[in-house]
Each structure stands twice: as structure tokens, then as C-alpha cells.
Write a protein that holds these residues in place. Structure first.
Motif, short mmCIF file in Angstrom:
data_model
loop_
_atom_site.label_atom_id
_atom_site.label_comp_id
_atom_site.label_asym_id
_atom_site.label_seq_id
_atom_site.Cartn_x
_atom_site.Cartn_y
_atom_site.Cartn_z
N ALA A 12 -6.38 -66.19 48.44
CA ALA A 12 -6.19 -66.05 49.80
C ALA A 12 -6.84 -66.26 51.43
CB ALA A 12 -5.91 -64.30 49.90
N ALA A 13 -5.66 -66.79 52.10
CA ALA A 13 -6.38 -67.37 53.16
C ALA A 13 -5.25 -67.59 54.66
CB ALA A 13 -6.87 -69.24 53.01
N ALA A 14 -6.17 -66.89 55.61
CA ALA A 14 -5.11 -65.88 56.70
C ALA A 14 -5.96 -66.23 57.87
CB ALA A 14 -4.31 -64.61 56.65
N GLU A 15 -5.19 -66.57 58.55
CA GLU A 15 -5.88 -66.21 60.39
C GLU A 15 -4.91 -65.90 61.55
OE1 GLU A 15 -8.41 -69.48 62.29
OE2 GLU A 15 -6.72 -70.99 61.81
N ILE A 16 -6.06 -64.79 61.92
CA ILE A 16 -5.09 -64.23 62.87
C ILE A 16 -4.51 -65.59 64.46
CG2 ILE A 16 -5.84 -62.33 63.24
CD1 ILE A 16 -7.68 -62.43 65.61
N LYS A 17 -3.39 -65.32 65.03
CA LYS A 17 -3.61 -66.77 65.81
C LYS A 17 -4.33 -66.50 66.98
CE LYS A 17 0.97 -67.41 68.43
NZ LYS A 17 0.71 -68.21 69.08
N PRO A 18 -4.59 -68.16 67.26
CA PRO A 18 -6.18 -68.15 68.53
C PRO A 18 -5.55 -67.66 70.21
CG PRO A 18 -4.62 -70.63 67.58
CD PRO A 18 -4.67 -69.13 66.82
N GLY A 19 -5.67 -66.72 70.65
CA GLY A 19 -5.96 -66.36 71.50
C GLY A 19 -6.52 -65.52 72.71
N ARG A 20 -5.80 -64.45 73.40
CA ARG A 20 -6.75 -63.85 74.00
C ARG A 20 -5.87 -62.18 73.53
NH1 ARG A 20 -10.89 -66.06 75.96
NH2 ARG A 20 -10.64 -68.55 76.67
N TYR A 21 -7.24 -61.32 73.08
CA TYR A 21 -7.17 -60.23 72.76
C TYR A 21 -7.68 -59.08 73.58
CZ TYR A 21 -4.79 -62.67 68.46
OH TYR A 21 -4.08 -63.41 67.59
N PRO A 22 -7.87 -58.94 74.41
CA PRO A 22 -8.24 -58.55 75.65
C PRO A 22 -7.71 -56.95 75.20
CG PRO A 22 -5.80 -59.11 76.59
CD PRO A 22 -6.22 -59.97 75.24
N LYS A 118 -14.69 -63.81 69.80
CA LYS A 118 -14.43 -63.91 71.15
C LYS A 118 -15.31 -65.08 71.54
CE LYS A 118 -12.80 -59.59 72.05
NZ LYS A 118 -11.75 -58.63 73.09
N PHE A 119 -14.06 -66.01 72.49
CA PHE A 119 -14.85 -66.99 73.32
C PHE A 119 -14.96 -67.20 75.01
CE2 PHE A 119 -16.08 -71.11 71.99
CZ PHE A 119 -16.72 -72.08 73.61
N PRO A 184 3.31 -73.51 64.66
CA PRO A 184 3.31 -73.40 65.86
C PRO A 184 2.29 -72.18 66.52
CG PRO A 184 5.24 -72.70 63.71
CD PRO A 184 3.61 -74.00 63.77
N ALA A 185 1.24 -72.00 65.63
CA ALA A 185 0.30 -70.75 65.81
C ALA A 185 -0.68 -72.15 67.00
CB ALA A 185 -0.89 -70.82 64.65
N ALA A 186 -0.65 -72.44 66.90
CA ALA A 186 -1.31 -73.67 67.81
C ALA A 186 -1.69 -73.80 69.48
CB ALA A 186 -1.84 -74.80 67.74
N LEU A 187 -2.08 -73.81 70.41
CA LEU A 187 -2.25 -73.10 71.59
C LEU A 187 -1.90 -74.16 72.33
CD1 LEU A 187 -6.42 -72.56 72.57
CD2 LEU A 187 -4.16 -70.89 72.02
N PRO A 217 -11.32 -73.36 74.68
CA PRO A 217 -12.30 -71.72 73.88
C PRO A 217 -11.00 -70.83 73.56
CG PRO A 217 -13.07 -73.04 75.62
CD PRO A 217 -11.84 -74.24 75.18
N CYS A 218 -11.21 -70.12 73.28
CA CYS A 218 -10.11 -69.11 72.73
C CYS A 218 -10.94 -68.00 71.83
CB CYS A 218 -8.59 -69.43 72.59
SG CYS A 218 -9.19 -69.80 70.58
N GLU A 219 -10.23 -66.24 71.78
CA GLU A 219 -10.24 -66.33 70.49
C GLU A 219 -9.79 -66.00 69.04
OE1 GLU A 219 -11.18 -62.49 73.92
OE2 GLU A 219 -9.54 -62.55 72.50
#
Ligand SMILES: [Zn+2]
Lengths: 391, 145
Positions: A12-22, A118-119, A184-187, A217-219
Motif C-alpha cells: 500500500a502507498a499513499a501521499e497527502i497532496k503537496p501544498g500548505r497545511y497552516p 513542512k518546508f 491533479p495532485a501536482a503543484l 518547496p512545500c509541505e
């Protein structure tokens, strides 16, 4: 060929969408990643008997060295195997390798490998913290290094020795953007296509790198579950079997590397190919850590996919891009998808696994066998994984 | 430039920085096997001997690689851009990170000869820097402002 007992696989493999999670703390990001993995693959926490975690706040002055314990407690797990592992961007490749070894030895059956990070947006004080984690504080820091400027030492030397050009590096970013536009997940999913000329016209950051040669750079965060083949087949119709693994640790800081055009990727690659009993011609797609556009060129050559100075032709000819016969960084790479801080080293593993599993949606390629290469520090330590559809 | 970082000195590296305060580039040399190494350590990395002597380097070096950096690395480091971040190989063998100062950035090439000069930092500290061309004389006392 060295066969691993119990056919370890990424189940199994998963990622959260790259972005900002303030609104999320770093610890909450880890838990969000795990929730995502459980939901995407219909897993139960009780299935997990091992936890390998990257240290929370890895690239800060105070990384959390008991992150695996924090996570196990938070999730109500009492695993048979648990460690917090740290090797920069190579951390996640090594997690998969050590999980596979544990499974082959019967020490665990289902090992969660996880990280998030975080980045922070670049500013002079953020840059100082980040740079201090990858440069020699006594003999490099006084000279005002920036991360792009340190990588540039490799790139400039590589161009000098092998006649590689700024156009060649730009072609890597062009290919990555094409893939990102299928993800669609790509920045940069909604951004326009770019040309070599666009990359060269973007502002200079640190020669030879223009803005569009750099990752974003992103989170973010990602997780994989490494299990025995038997367990994997209950979780996934098509597991990504771990066929080969290689690891190599070379120089420390960049100015200590006596040969800037050889970072050691060839060594970890050769071990992985030897274990798998495979050669570069047997690989269908490659996922390579790409902090900057020079990385895929150097590593494809190190790994035997092209002669020295010749990897650029793979990009210029379109072979690496959608529709080509040698796909590279099909999720958009860190350049097109986003560089999710401390967890960036997981992105190429998740993508390699999803492609082999046939779960890459609109960007799915013919993907019987994947090579996934990542590194830590200033290209100082390397991890190569070879994944395939049959054990 | 007083706002720039001052080196963090350790016991093993003190002779290097003490020499730099006097505008001398000094390198550790193993008394047992003769290896000239960098960074300074308590023991020779080649043979683990602790008989470390210090030699005054020629100050001559060659550019191994460099980058013209167009961004501020941290508060106050540079007041004009680009500045040059480089790796140089000393005639004695070791490699150093440095800035290339007093140079025409566009004319700079890998393989160019450079020579040491010294830049004042806070508290009387000086750090080795390199600039194009051969040393004016062998006692390497060229300073940059
Ligand atoms: Zn010695």
C-alpha cells in the motif's frame, strides 16, 4: 540474483497532496498521512506490526528522535519493530530496505514507513536554518552558501567535464512539467506547458540553475506499507515486489567530495541490479530524486541508462515524457509535483509503487519494473530500489 | 564585513583560525605519514596518528567548481549580486569552500588559478578567501576589505 525470503513487497502507498497545511502541526501531518494510507487501501491499524518513522522536524535544529514511539502511542500500537530513521532524503528508501530485510527475516509482517514535513516559505532566516542542516557549519557556512549554490557545484562541474548544457538541464524540467500536468495532485498541474526557452528565460537563482530548474518547496507527507508477499496479495491486487536494494554512503559535505561528478549512485545502483538479477534494459520507468534538474541527468548516467553526458538525449527526444518509451518521474518529480520538505524522499517511492501496482490513474505507464533512486545530504548517501510485478 | 558569520572554532581547528587572524593559510600535516589534510582533526585521517604539525600553505589554488549566486543566503551576507560560491583545490591537495572575490564573474572559469587573501569578520577574526591570479608574494598577506 539474491532472492529475499517471504517476497517483501510494497502492499500500500499513499501521499497527502503537496501544498500548505497552516492549520496542522507537523505531528498532525504524520497522522493525516497515516489516515490517508488506511483509507486508500482499506487497512486496519491492527494489520501493522512495525513502525519506521522519519524524525519529526528532521531538518530543524531539534529533530524528534522518538517519533516512532510517539506515533505508535498515538495510534494505540505496540509494534514488534520500531525505529526513527534519519538519512535526509534517503531516509525513505532505507526504510523500505530495512522493512524488507525485517520481513525476510520474519521479524515483522507489515511495516508502516512514514514521514511528513513542512518546508517553510523561503526567507533569509528559514534559509539559514535549512542550510545549516546540510553544510559544514565551520568551513562552509561562513561563505554564505545557499542550497541551490551547493548543488550548483555539482552541476557546474558536470557541465564542465561532460559538455552538458543549460538546455540539457532545462529539458528535464520540461519533461517533468508534462507529467505534472497529468497529475491533479501536482503543484504545477494547472500551469501551462513550458519549453527549454522558458526555463532559460526564468530568473537565475544560482548559476547554472534558473528558477524553473529548481524543485518547489512545500509541505507534504507519504507512507507505504511493506509486507510479506502473502500479506500484500490480500491488500493489493498487484503488489510492488521489492526485487533489488542498494545503499551507498560517500562523502559528507559537498566541498569534501574529491570527485564532484561521482557521488556514489552507481554503487547503490549496481548492488540493486545485482540483487534483482536485472540490467538497466529491463527497467520500464525510473523515479529519481530531483531537487534540481541536474540530478536526473547525473543519476541516469550513474545507473547505467545512458553514457556519460548522454542522458540529456533521453529528455530532448521525448522518450522520458508522456507517450515516450522510458518514463522518468511520472508524477511530475519534485520539480513539477512539489518538494514536500522532510518527506520529499517518499514521493518517488510512492509513485514507483503506484505505477507498478497499476494505480497511477491518468499517468499510468507500461510499468512492469521500476527503479527508484533517492539520496540524502548533499548527494552523499544513496538508496536504489527495484520494484516489479512478480517476485 | 562585520555582519558576516564568524567561524566557530574547536580545539582541533584553532591553529587554522589563529593563523587566519594573522593572514596566513595554515594546514595540518601528519608527522607520521606526511598527509596534508582538511578539515583539521585531532588524528590523521590517513593513518590515525596524533602527531599533527602545521605548515603554511602556498596560497595557490585552482577552481574546481563555482556558482554565481543571485539570492541572499541569510540576513546581511551580501550587498551586491551575484556573489561567487566556489570549491577550490589547494596546491597542497585539500579542497576548501570559499567565495571568489575581486573578480569579473562572467570571466571566471573552472580550472582558473586563484590565490588566497583574507577577509575581516567580527572580533578580529579573518577568513581565507580566494581571488583570481597568483599570489603577489609567498607570505600571503593580501587582505580584502
Ligand atoms: Zn598520517
Amino acid at each position: 540474483m539474491v532472492t529475499l525470503t517471504n517476497s517483501p513487497a510494497i502492499a500500500a502507498a499513499a501521499e497527502i497532496k503537496p501544498g500548505r497545511y497552516p492549520d496542522l502541526s507537523n505531528a498532525q501531518l504524520y497522522l493525516q498521512v497515516i489516515e490517508q494510507l488506511l483509507a486508500d487501501w482499506n487497512l486496519k491499524l491492527g494489520d501493522i506490526d512495525g513502525v519506521l518513522a522519519a524524525p519529526l522536524d528532521m531538518a530543524t535544529p531539534s529533530p524528534k528522535i522518538f517519533t516512532h514511539e510517539m506515533l505508535a502511542e498515538e495510534l494505540g500500537l505496540t509494534p514488534r519493530l520500531g525505529l526513527t530513521m534519519s538519512a535526509g532524503g534517503a531516509t525513505y528508501g532505507y526504510m523500505v530496505q530495512y522493512a524488507a530485510l525485517a520481513i525476510a527475516a520474519g521479524k515483522a509482517e507489515a511495516v508502516l514507513c512514514v514521514g511528513a514535513g513542512k518546508f517553510a516559505k523561503m526567507s533569509p532566516d528559514v534559509a539559514e536554518t535549512l542550510i545549516k542542516s546540510v553544510c559544514d557549519p565551520e568551513f562552509e557556512f561562513p561563505y554564505g552558501p545557499v542550497i541551490a549554490g551547493l548543488y550548483a557545484q555539482y552541476a557546474a562541474r558536470y557541465m564542465h567535464e561532460f559538455g552538458v548544457t543549460a538546455q540539457d538541464m532545462a529539458a528535464v524540467s520540461v519533461s517533468s512539467r508534462k507529467w505534472a500536468k497529468l497529475n491533479p495532485a501536482a503543484l504545477t498541474y494547472a500551469k501551462p506547458d513550458i519549453s527549454v526557452a522558458d526555463v532559460l528565460a526564468s530568473r537565475m537563482i544560482a548559476s547554472p540553475f534558473h528558477y524553473l530548474d529548481c524543485s518547489i518547496p512545500c509541505e507534504g507527507g507519504g507512507a507505504v506499507l511493506v509486507t510479506s508477499g502473502e500479506v500484500a496479495r490480500r491488500i493489493s491486487a498487484q503488489p510492488a515486489y521489492i526485487l533489488g536494494m542498494g545503499e551507498f554512503h560517500g562523502h559528507g559535505y559537498v566541498s569534501r567530495n574529491r570527485n564532484l561528478v561521482d557521488c556514489g549512485a552507481a554503487r547503490s545502483g549496481a548492488d540493486a541490479f545485482r540483487q534483482a538479477g536485472l540490467a538497466p534494459a529491463d527497467i520500464d520507468h525510473v523515479q529519481i530524486y530531483d531537487a534540481f534538474s541536474i540530478n536526473p541527468l547525473m543519476f541516469l548516467e550513474d545507473l547505467g541508462f545512458a553514457a556519460r553526458g548522454k542522458a540529456a538525449e533521453l529528455f530532448h527526444s521525448g522518450r522520458t515524457a508522456p507517450g515516450g518509451d522510458f518514463a522518468v518521474n511520472t508524477y511530475g518529480g519534485l520539480i513539477g509535483y512539489g518538494h514536500g520538505g522532510d518527506a520529499s524522499g517518499m514521493s518517488m517511492i510512492v509513485e514507483g509503487a503506484l505505477q507498478v501496482m497499476g494505480r497511477a490513474d491518468g499517468r499510468q505507464v507500461s510499468a512492469d519494473r521500476a527503479l527508484v533512486h533517492s539520496y540524502g545530504g548533499m548527494m552523499a548517501e544513496h538508496s536504489t530500489l527495484i520494484l516489479g510485478r512478480s517476485a | 564585513m562585520p555582519g558576516r558569520p564568524v567561524p566557530q572554532v574547536t580545539d582541533a581547528t584553532r591553529p587554522y583560525w589563529e593563523a587566519a587572524r594573522e593572514s596566513r593559510l595554515s594546514l595540518p600535516k601528519c608527522g607520521a605519514c606526511g598527509d596534508v589534510f582538511f578539515p583539521p582533526r585531532q588524528k590523521c585521517p590517513a593513518c590515525r596518528s596524533d602527531q599533527i604539525a602545521w605548515i603554511t600553505a602556498s596560497g595557490e589554488a585552482e577552481i574546481v567548481s563555482f556558482s554565481a549566486v543571485h539570492m541572499q543566503p541569510f540576513e546581511g551576507y551580501a550587498d551586491h549580486f551575484p556573489y561567487v560560491l566556489a570549491i577550490v583545490r589547494l596546491a597542497e591537495g585539500p579542497q576548501l569552500m570559499t567565495n571568489i572575490v575581486d573578480c569579473d564573474v562572467d570571466a571566471l572559469r573552472i580550472g582558473d588559478g586563484v590565490s588566497v587573501c583574507f577577509e575581516a569578520r567580527g572580533d578580529g577574526a579573518r577568513i581565507p578567501q580566494f581571488r583570481p591570479g597568483r599570489a603577489i608574494n609567498s607570505n600571503q598577506n593580501g587582505d580584502v576589505s
